[in-house]
Design an enzyme around this catalytic site. Structure first.
Site: not given
Length: 263
Positions: A39, A61, A176
């Site tokens: 990632d 991502k 997040m």
């Protein structure tokens, strides 16, 4: 007829950013894996642990950028397991903490692929620790809740009830949540948390680029804007922030020290 899947996929937690927080098991797997699927936001030192013959696939991502769809990542893992005995799926933090590890493990099992889970240190614990904030403390309450501040766009309604959380936990660790922090703060105050509730935001925790700010809930959203706080960031809300012990964390990153544990 599809090729028989003989390989094993290891869902491996890379830890929160400091390469020295990698586990010994994860280190051994990286040294010997035939393929690596990794990632964004991972230390390059960890990727470099793999051999020259390792087949590497980047599937990171990032909000607002073109990303590899999750379905494509799943398919890549199955295909690699047909050709390699050991496939490492390397994820930041812990693969089962807001890392889609559960989704990938279920998909792989459905496709007949053997899956093993290697936990990692999650940033929701490590980032506060690196700035001296304990996520639990006997004098600050008896509960802590780990929650995501970002949910999938295909969800018609949010499954996080922030007003309810305001009264059901002593401390909040938000992953997040930067993009929605103004809404989150308003909902928490609307649910009963005081404007003056201690709060902290930690940007790029445990890395050399780490920086953090301590404030109160009512000023948190304005602070993230004026200080240009960027993702990835961990947000801590609750009395626990007031028990911060400064200058007790190790130097973040340690990027100049090579990782040489064992082979």
């Amino acid at each position: 007829m599809d090729k028989v899947v003989n390989g094993t996929v290891y869902l491996v937690g890379a830890g929160p950013g400091d390469p020295e927080l990698l586990t010994l098991k994860a280190h051994r797997l990286l040294l010997h894996c035939g393929a690596l699927v990794y990632d964004s936001l991972l230390p390059q030192q960890l990727v470099n642990l793999t051999s020259n013959n390792c087949e590497r696939h980047f599937v990171g991502k990032k909000r607002g950028c073109h990303s590899v769809p999750q379905s494509s990542t799943n398919e890549i893992l199955v295909e690699l397991a047909k050709r390699h005995k050991c496939v490492v799926r390397l994820k930041g933090g812990d693969p089962f903490v807001f890392g889609r590890g559960g989704e990938e493990a279920a998909y792989l099992r459905q496709c007949g692929v053997e899956v093993k889970i290697v936990p990692g240190i999650t940033s929701g614990i490590a980032a506060p620790a690196y700035v001296g904030i304990p996520v639990t403390h006997r004098l600050a309450g008896s509960s802590v809740t780990f929650v995501t501040g970002h949910e999938e766009v295909e969800k018609r309604h949010s499954t996080v009830n922030w007003r309810s959380l305001a009264n059901s936990t002593d401390s909040l660790i938000i992953y997040m949540g930067l993009h929605n922090i103004r809404h989150i703060g308003e909902e928490l105050i609307g649910g009963g948390l005081l404007y003056s509730t201690p709060a902290a935001v930690i940007q790029q925790g445990t890395t050399e680029a780490q920086r953090y700010f301590v404030t109160v809930l009512g000023k948190l959203a304005d602070l993230t804007e004026t200080e240009h706080i960027l993702a990835p960031s961990i947000i801590v809300i609750g009395k626990i922030v007031a028990f911060q012990v400064e200058d007790c964390a190790p130097t973040p990153g340690m990027a100049d020290i090579p990782i040489m544990l064992y082979e």
